[in-house]
Write a protein that holds these residues in place. Structure first.
Motif, short mmCIF file in Angstrom:
data_model
loop_
_atom_site.label_atom_id
_atom_site.label_comp_id
_atom_site.label_asym_id
_atom_site.label_seq_id
_atom_site.Cartn_x
_atom_site.Cartn_y
_atom_site.Cartn_z
N THR A 91 0.81 -1.22 0.00
CA THR A 91 0.00 0.00 0.00
C THR A 91 0.84 1.27 0.00
OG1 THR A 91 -0.13 -0.04 2.43
CG2 THR A 91 -1.90 -1.15 1.22
N ARG A 92 2.16 1.15 0.12
CA ARG A 92 3.00 2.34 0.16
C ARG A 92 3.12 3.01 -1.21
NH1 ARG A 92 4.95 4.08 4.33
NH2 ARG A 92 6.55 5.30 3.25
N GLN A 106 4.49 -5.02 5.76
CA GLN A 106 4.59 -3.59 6.04
C GLN A 106 4.35 -3.33 7.53
OE1 GLN A 106 2.96 -1.23 2.25
NE2 GLN A 106 1.54 -2.78 2.94
N ARG A 148 12.90 6.62 5.26
CA ARG A 148 12.04 5.80 6.13
C ARG A 148 12.84 4.73 6.87
NH1 ARG A 148 6.70 4.49 7.09
NH2 ARG A 148 6.18 2.29 7.39
N GLU A 164 13.60 5.09 -0.83
CA GLU A 164 12.38 5.89 -0.98
C GLU A 164 12.71 7.37 -1.10
OE1 GLU A 164 8.87 6.65 2.03
OE2 GLU A 164 8.60 4.71 1.06
N CYS A 219 9.18 0.79 -2.40
CA CYS A 219 8.89 1.85 -3.37
C CYS A 219 9.30 1.28 -4.72
CB CYS A 219 9.69 3.11 -3.04
SG CYS A 219 11.48 2.89 -3.10
N GLU A 255 9.51 -4.69 5.36
CA GLU A 255 10.20 -3.54 5.91
C GLU A 255 10.23 -3.66 7.43
OE1 GLU A 255 8.11 0.12 5.13
OE2 GLU A 255 6.35 -0.49 6.27
#
Length: 420
Positions: free
Chosen positions: A47-48, A61, A81, A124, A206, A243
């Protein structure tokens, strides 16, 4: 095994006195650990960013992580991030160790160090700046691009934030690097430091980061979360990325006792790192040698290991090689094996999470499970813990990791008594 007669007894013992976890499954030690014991997966649709045009659409995530709540604004804009996650995990680990500002003030700034692992770096942040370069020109690229992507950024920012000016460093060895960083923290203690922040995080969900990972050819493209990452299974088809990660506070045991450390999760008792031979050489991969050498370093016999936290690549040839290495060291089905990373994805430099998970298993005398969707292949001859936690005892654990490019690492963790 016990130390040989006449062996030195004044070598510092490396205790882990604090844990900070930011991971798929939960932010914070107990939230994450509860999810692992429930077998609750942190794997889901990415969803990022919009991943609909990419062959990999699932990942692990970190839920509910808001940078503005955990990182000062002036620092957040300078960093990626993965560093945000690292700063938050380090802060939590220091708090867990009872090493807040007052406790740190009692130590010399040169007695404290930072050693982290890095793999993807600040992808990112880098992608955002590259897009500005392409669309608006070089004058619109921020000055912080020069440091935010850098593999040592997290080490540097933790060091600055907490005034830690002892020997600081970073190890870049992909998944294996997190174990190597913790082993290096132990060496730093032996050289005279008293407290080290160590571990690693990663955050490359990303387009730039995902495409870089796709180049390995090892990512799963299945869209069923329950069957997308199934190591040691006949249907193994690659792993999923994730992540997050963990930071650990590693202290000289004597120093930890003097300052009144509230607890010690365990001791970093042994470590070894190896490299695989060139492809086509006919020589065996280096993972077995790493395991044997780590056991030797820890003065621990194979039968003393209560659980192995597997690398679990979910690539058939790599699964076969790992299963063979474990069978040769411990015997066929000779030790319980688990891979909780099937619930989080592989975190690369964030593989310090496996070490934190193993220490929690030692603390609570329980083995967390591999995801329930995994059906162990009988040819692998593994006693794989699947679906449900298994009661201990868990006194000594081995964590295995392999990095893309042929790097291997093994770390032995042992229960300790902080009362001496």
């Amino acid at each position: 095994m016990t130390p040989a007669a006449g062996a030195a007894t004044d070598t510092p013992t490396a205790w882990v006195t604090g844990l900070g976890i930011v991971a798929p499954g939960g932010v914070g030690v107990e939230e994450y650990w509860s999810a692992m014991l429930r077998g609750e997966s942190g794997i889901g649709p990415i969803t990022r960013f919009d991943a609909s045009g990419y062959p990999v659409r699932l990942a692990g995530q970190v839920p509910g992580f808001r940078t503005e709540e955990r990182v000062p604004g002036r620092l957040a804009v300078q960093t990626d991030r993965w560093t945000h996650l690292g700063l938050a995990a380090a802060e939590a680990a220091l708090a867990d160790a009872g090493a807040g500002p007052e406790a740190l003030a009692a130590l010399s700034e040169y007695d404290m160090a930072v050693v982290t692992a890095s793999s993807s770096g600040g992808t990112e942040f880098g992608q955002r700046e590259i897009e500005r370069l392409w669309s608006r020109g070089p004058r619109h690229v921020g000055a912080y691009q020069s440091i935010a992507w850098f593999y040592a950024a997290t080490t540097g920012q933790i060091s600055i934030r907490h005034g830690m000016r002892g020997p600081c460093g970073v190890i870049a060895a992909e998944q294996a690097g997190a174990l190597d960083a913790l082993a290096h923290a132990r060496r730093v203690l032996r050289d005279g430091a008293r407290l080290v922040v160590s571990g690693g995080t990663d955050a490359s969900l990303c387009p730039y980061g995902l495409v870089a990972q796709l180049s390995s050819g090892r990512l799963s493209t299945r869209e069923d979360p329950a069957r997308a990452y199934v190591p040691f299974d006949a249907g193994a088809c690659g792993h999923l990325p994730g992540e997050g990660g963990a930071m650990l506070i590693v202290e000289d045991a004597r120093s930890a006792r003097r300052r009144g450390a509230a607890h010690a999760y365990g001791e970093i008792a042994g470590h070894a790192a190896t490299f695989d031979p060139p492809p086509g050489s006919g020589r065996e991969p280096g993972l077995r040698r790493a395991i044997v050498n780590a056991l030797t370093d820890a003065r621990t016999a194979p039968q003393e290991i209560d659980v192995v936290f597997a690398d679990a690549a979910a690539v058939p040839a790599l699964d076969r090689a790992e299963a063979d290495a474990l069978a040769r060291v411990f015997g066929p089905r000779g030790v319980p094996v688990t891979a909780p990373k099937t619930l989080t994805g592989r975190l690369y430099a964030g593989a310090a999470l496996d070490v934190a998970t193993a220490l929690l298993a030692i603390r609570d005398d329980v083995i967390p499970p591999t995801a329930a969707g995994v059906t162990p292949h009988p040819d692998h001859r593994l006693d794989l813990v699947v679906g449900e936690p298994r009661p201990g005892p868990v006194r000594t654990a081995l964590v295995a990791a392999r990095g893309f490019g042929g790097m291997n690492a093994a770390l032995v963790l042992r229960r300790t008594d902080p009362r001496g």
